[in-house]
Design a protein around this motif. Sequence first.
Motif, PDB file in Angstrom:
ATOM      1  N   GLU A 146       0.865  -1.181   0.000  1.00  0.00           N
ATOM      2  CA  GLU A 146       0.000   0.000   0.000  1.00  0.00           C
ATOM      3  C   GLU A 146       0.904   1.234   0.000  1.00  0.00           C
ATOM      4  OE1 GLU A 146      -3.153   2.181  -0.526  1.00  0.00           O
ATOM      5  OE2 GLU A 146      -3.353  -0.004  -0.314  1.00  0.00           O
ATOM      6  N   PRO A 147       1.159   1.805  -1.178  1.00  0.00           N
ATOM      7  CA  PRO A 147       2.172   2.862  -1.261  1.00  0.00           C
ATOM      8  C   PRO A 147       1.641   4.209  -0.812  1.00  0.00           C
ATOM      9  CG  PRO A 147       1.241   2.454  -3.428  1.00  0.00           C
ATOM     10  CD  PRO A 147       0.583   1.472  -2.504  1.00  0.00           C
ATOM     11  N   PRO A 148       2.354   4.934   0.051  1.00  0.00           N
ATOM     12  CA  PRO A 148       2.014   6.328   0.293  1.00  0.00           C
ATOM     13  C   PRO A 148       2.157   7.119  -1.019  1.00  0.00           C
ATOM     14  CG  PRO A 148       3.572   5.522   1.933  1.00  0.00           C
ATOM     15  CD  PRO A 148       3.496   4.493   0.862  1.00  0.00           C
ATOM     16  N   VAL A 149       1.188   7.971  -1.298  1.00  0.00           N
ATOM     17  CA  VAL A 149       1.188   8.770  -2.523  1.00  0.00           C
ATOM     18  C   VAL A 149       1.029  10.238  -2.135  1.00  0.00           C
ATOM     19  CG1 VAL A 149       0.014   9.225  -4.706  1.00  0.00           C
ATOM     20  CG2 VAL A 149       0.159   6.881  -3.842  1.00  0.00           C
ATOM     21  N   GLY A 150       1.879  11.101  -2.675  1.00  0.00           N
ATOM     22  CA  GLY A 150       1.764  12.518  -2.352  1.00  0.00           C
ATOM     23  C   GLY A 150       2.921  13.312  -2.921  1.00  0.00           C
TER      24      GLY A 150
END
Length: 239
Positions: A148-152
Amino acid sequence: MGTPHNEAANGAFAKTVLMPGDPLRAKFIAETFLEDAQLVNHVRGVNGYTGTYHGTPVSVMASGMGMPSIGIYSHELYHFYDVDNIIRVGSAGAISPKLKLRDVVMAQGACTDSNYAHQFGLPGLFAPIADFRLLETAVAVARRMGVEPPVGNLLSSDVFYDKSGRTMEWGAMGVLAVEMETAALYCNAAEAGKRALTICTVSDSLVTGEELSAADRQTTFTRMMEIALETAVEMAKQP
């Protein structure tokens, strides 16, 4: 055909190119994951390879360090070698307490202290962002792999040894991590009408002072590489 920085022939690069910073990491990806990988560029020791991954043509070439370097190589791949997708696969330092070592982070956007976008002569500040199709595909691939990749936002800085001591202030604005290439890559993709995405592994934390060992970096970076390669396969299936 060729450029001062790339001796590859016409058609030597696949439509999707993975770009690690380190030429030796490009070599590792080619030798570990690609079938029938051929060295297509070796100017200045910046290794570029093309092979197949699960039957899909994929290339990998180093970008070097910093925005001027990736700016050169990505511009030439987009404009002279008809590359459609560039996926940066690199390392980043966490500046958000939400991130842990080994997290695989995807850059939806890139803040920067660089003046790179000045060349385009825009009457304001350009906001470099990822291609949504690439980002959406990569997130779906990562989730299939149990990640579950952090995206930002990432911070693309011109400075590695920051004498100002103010890098952490970006974290207060929700920026996840700092690296040195993404803003230039996203600018070049926008100018060329092509696609770009950065996927980084958190190798150290400016928040906690933790760092990955060499062995841990190799293992974690491999997962990031697999996500990028599977994304290349998925992109090839799309019209």
